[in-house]
Design an enzyme around this catalytic site. Sequence first.
Site, mmCIF file in Angstrom:
data_model
loop_
_atom_site.group_PDB
_atom_site.id
_atom_site.type_symbol
_atom_site.label_atom_id
_atom_site.label_comp_id
_atom_site.label_asym_id
_atom_site.label_seq_id
_atom_site.Cartn_x
_atom_site.Cartn_y
_atom_site.Cartn_z
ATOM 1 N N ARG A 105 -33.793 11.274 -8.840
ATOM 2 C CA ARG A 105 -33.851 11.394 -10.519
ATOM 3 C C ARG A 105 -34.384 12.771 -10.858
ATOM 4 O O ARG A 105 -34.697 12.948 -12.056
ATOM 5 C CB ARG A 105 -34.807 10.244 -11.068
ATOM 6 C CG ARG A 105 -34.246 8.941 -10.670
ATOM 7 C CD ARG A 105 -35.080 7.934 -11.874
ATOM 8 N NE ARG A 105 -34.361 6.383 -11.700
ATOM 9 C CZ ARG A 105 -35.310 5.635 -10.743
ATOM 10 N NH1 ARG A 105 -36.199 5.993 -10.007
ATOM 11 N NH2 ARG A 105 -34.666 4.348 -10.634
ATOM 12 N N LYS A 127 -25.857 23.652 -18.650
ATOM 13 C CA LYS A 127 -24.741 22.845 -18.368
ATOM 14 C C LYS A 127 -24.585 22.743 -16.767
ATOM 15 O O LYS A 127 -24.063 23.715 -16.298
ATOM 16 C CB LYS A 127 -23.400 23.330 -19.151
ATOM 17 C CG LYS A 127 -23.079 22.810 -20.557
ATOM 18 C CD LYS A 127 -21.773 23.498 -21.035
ATOM 19 C CE LYS A 127 -21.478 23.300 -22.488
ATOM 20 N NZ LYS A 127 -20.110 23.674 -22.775
ATOM 21 N N GLU A 169 -15.416 36.592 -19.871
ATOM 22 C CA GLU A 169 -16.471 35.933 -20.719
ATOM 23 C C GLU A 169 -17.366 36.988 -21.572
ATOM 24 O O GLU A 169 -17.632 36.671 -22.581
ATOM 25 C CB GLU A 169 -17.697 35.366 -19.867
ATOM 26 C CG GLU A 169 -16.815 34.078 -19.202
ATOM 27 C CD GLU A 169 -16.490 32.922 -20.307
ATOM 28 O OE1 GLU A 169 -16.987 32.850 -21.172
ATOM 29 O OE2 GLU A 169 -15.863 32.009 -19.495
ATOM 30 N N LYS A 206 -25.351 34.517 -25.630
ATOM 31 C CA LYS A 206 -25.166 33.076 -25.266
ATOM 32 C C LYS A 206 -26.402 32.250 -25.466
ATOM 33 O O LYS A 206 -26.560 31.076 -26.167
ATOM 34 C CB LYS A 206 -24.699 32.872 -23.786
ATOM 35 C CG LYS A 206 -24.751 31.626 -23.266
ATOM 36 C CD LYS A 206 -23.920 31.187 -21.987
ATOM 37 C CE LYS A 206 -23.708 29.742 -22.003
ATOM 38 N NZ LYS A 206 -23.051 29.433 -20.783
ATOM 39 N N GLU A 216 -24.649 21.204 -27.372
ATOM 40 C CA GLU A 216 -23.436 21.339 -27.961
ATOM 41 C C GLU A 216 -23.029 20.367 -29.119
ATOM 42 O O GLU A 216 -21.706 19.743 -29.017
ATOM 43 C CB GLU A 216 -22.267 21.345 -26.844
ATOM 44 C CG GLU A 216 -21.008 21.979 -27.113
ATOM 45 C CD GLU A 216 -20.170 22.141 -26.015
ATOM 46 O OE1 GLU A 216 -19.571 23.147 -25.659
ATOM 47 O OE2 GLU A 216 -20.122 21.030 -25.144
ATOM 48 N N ARG A 220 -22.794 25.522 -30.665
ATOM 49 C CA ARG A 220 -22.550 25.823 -29.282
ATOM 50 C C ARG A 220 -21.094 25.960 -29.039
ATOM 51 O O ARG A 220 -20.568 26.532 -27.952
ATOM 52 C CB ARG A 220 -23.494 24.952 -28.441
ATOM 53 C CG ARG A 220 -23.201 25.498 -26.849
ATOM 54 C CD ARG A 220 -24.386 24.793 -26.003
ATOM 55 N NE ARG A 220 -24.314 25.092 -24.694
ATOM 56 C CZ ARG A 220 -24.862 24.879 -23.617
ATOM 57 N NH1 ARG A 220 -26.280 24.317 -23.951
ATOM 58 N NH2 ARG A 220 -24.553 25.380 -22.320
ATOM 59 N N ASN A 224 -16.858 28.012 -26.373
ATOM 60 C CA ASN A 224 -15.655 27.522 -25.863
ATOM 61 C C ASN A 224 -14.379 28.066 -26.403
ATOM 62 O O ASN A 224 -13.341 27.757 -25.980
ATOM 63 C CB ASN A 224 -15.763 26.051 -25.955
ATOM 64 C CG ASN A 224 -16.458 25.260 -25.271
ATOM 65 O OD1 ASN A 224 -16.591 25.345 -23.916
ATOM 66 N ND2 ASN A 224 -17.419 24.370 -26.023
ATOM 67 N N HIS A 227 -11.204 28.487 -24.254
ATOM 68 C CA HIS A 227 -11.475 27.420 -23.401
ATOM 69 C C HIS A 227 -10.823 26.281 -23.288
ATOM 70 O O HIS A 227 -10.374 25.439 -22.176
ATOM 71 C CB HIS A 227 -13.043 27.157 -22.960
ATOM 72 C CG HIS A 227 -13.653 28.530 -22.181
ATOM 73 N ND1 HIS A 227 -13.766 29.498 -22.867
ATOM 74 C CD2 HIS A 227 -14.439 28.467 -21.237
ATOM 75 C CE1 HIS A 227 -14.664 30.392 -22.161
ATOM 76 N NE2 HIS A 227 -15.058 29.532 -21.204
ATOM 77 N N HIS A 231 -8.916 26.493 -20.057
ATOM 78 C CA HIS A 231 -9.339 25.550 -18.804
ATOM 79 C C HIS A 231 -8.197 24.696 -18.534
ATOM 80 O O HIS A 231 -8.086 24.475 -17.370
ATOM 81 C CB HIS A 231 -10.555 24.634 -19.722
ATOM 82 C CG HIS A 231 -11.700 25.159 -19.241
ATOM 83 N ND1 HIS A 231 -13.072 24.222 -19.758
ATOM 84 C CD2 HIS A 231 -12.379 25.961 -18.041
ATOM 85 C CE1 HIS A 231 -14.086 24.844 -19.125
ATOM 86 N NE2 HIS A 231 -13.671 25.994 -18.154
ATOM 87 N N HIS A 246 -11.163 31.776 -12.961
ATOM 88 C CA HIS A 246 -11.402 31.157 -14.447
ATOM 89 C C HIS A 246 -11.201 32.214 -15.351
ATOM 90 O O HIS A 246 -10.365 32.046 -16.445
ATOM 91 C CB HIS A 246 -13.003 31.025 -14.277
ATOM 92 C CG HIS A 246 -13.476 30.485 -15.690
ATOM 93 N ND1 HIS A 246 -13.348 29.426 -16.067
ATOM 94 C CD2 HIS A 246 -14.439 31.334 -16.469
ATOM 95 C CE1 HIS A 246 -14.034 29.172 -17.383
ATOM 96 N NE2 HIS A 246 -14.438 30.426 -17.487
#
Length: 345
Positions: A105, A127, A169, A206, A216, A220, A224, A227, A231, A246
């Site tokens: 956990r 993330k 980025e 960032k 997000e 936030r 993206n 992306h 992506h 990427h």
Amino acid sequence: METIIFSSHIAEDLQRYLHNKKYSRLGVIMDSHTIKHCYPLVSEGLPEHCLHAFDAGEIHKNLDTCQGIWQWMTDNNFDRQTLILNIGGGVTGDMGGFCASTYKRGIRFVNIPTTLLSQVDASVGGKLGIDFNGFKNHIGVFNQPEGVLISEEFLTTLPEAELRSGYAEVIKHGLIRNENYFNSLKTENWQNQPWKDIIEVSVGIKREVVDKDPKENGLRKILNFGHTIGHAIESHYLNSPYQLLHGEAIAIGMVTEAFLSHKFLRLHKVHLDIIQQKLLAVFGKISISDKDFDAIIKLCFQDKKNDGEKLNFSLLRKIGDCDFNIVVDREAVVEALEYYNNLEE
């Protein structure tokens, strides 16, 4: 909020950092590339530890690799006072942090990003996750590392293609938040820049956005930009002979989404031209077959920003000013891909 340390002497600073930490065991997660090229830079700063290395590459960012990490944690009797160090690129930080966050956990972890991409992007913001059935970062959690140690020393270990991937980025951060920063970034001889300064500015951009919107829910989402389509392109070609890094895919995403910004938010044509010229100068152009458009658009619909059947984009009003939750239809995405294909390099 995680502690971020910028270091020019990573072994010494890591040793000092760990000396002030309380933990029962120290586990180190790396990939097969990082253990060869980066482990020598940090090994002197590491006290007694257990090491686990997995096969490098985005294709291994999956549940099978996680099972191997969880088994290693179990075999070594890691308890909840164990501290994990994730030393590597974005795949290592994402997956190592995910495994630490779910083992018993949740146990503490520290990220030591070794690629430009992970230093300016994946290491900050909490993330964590893995790819699932061809969908990028489909399974994951939000959880902050206890600390992040960033050193430009690692950049000397990177192939140029990996350095360029991270540069995408960096360019994105300027596009969404700081026009002067964007304008300062080189397209010629871009490999030779004050990387320490660049990393600190990008991390600052960032972090400022993430601090205002950790989960997000709104702002936030601007991170993206590039992306949604990027992506989708990266995922589509992941298991093909035309696999893209990427940043290479995100560069295409930024050009196509700049076109959508012009179409939907009236981004000035001059700004659109500046964006595509800078990105093509650094990344070149990769032709996308129109036969792949349908598959790419289907993957766009898996983007986590979407609301039901709507495609939600983060788009530019101008360079340095990004908005989010802009609904775009399928036909416009086709138009954007055609725009990119018709550009002259």
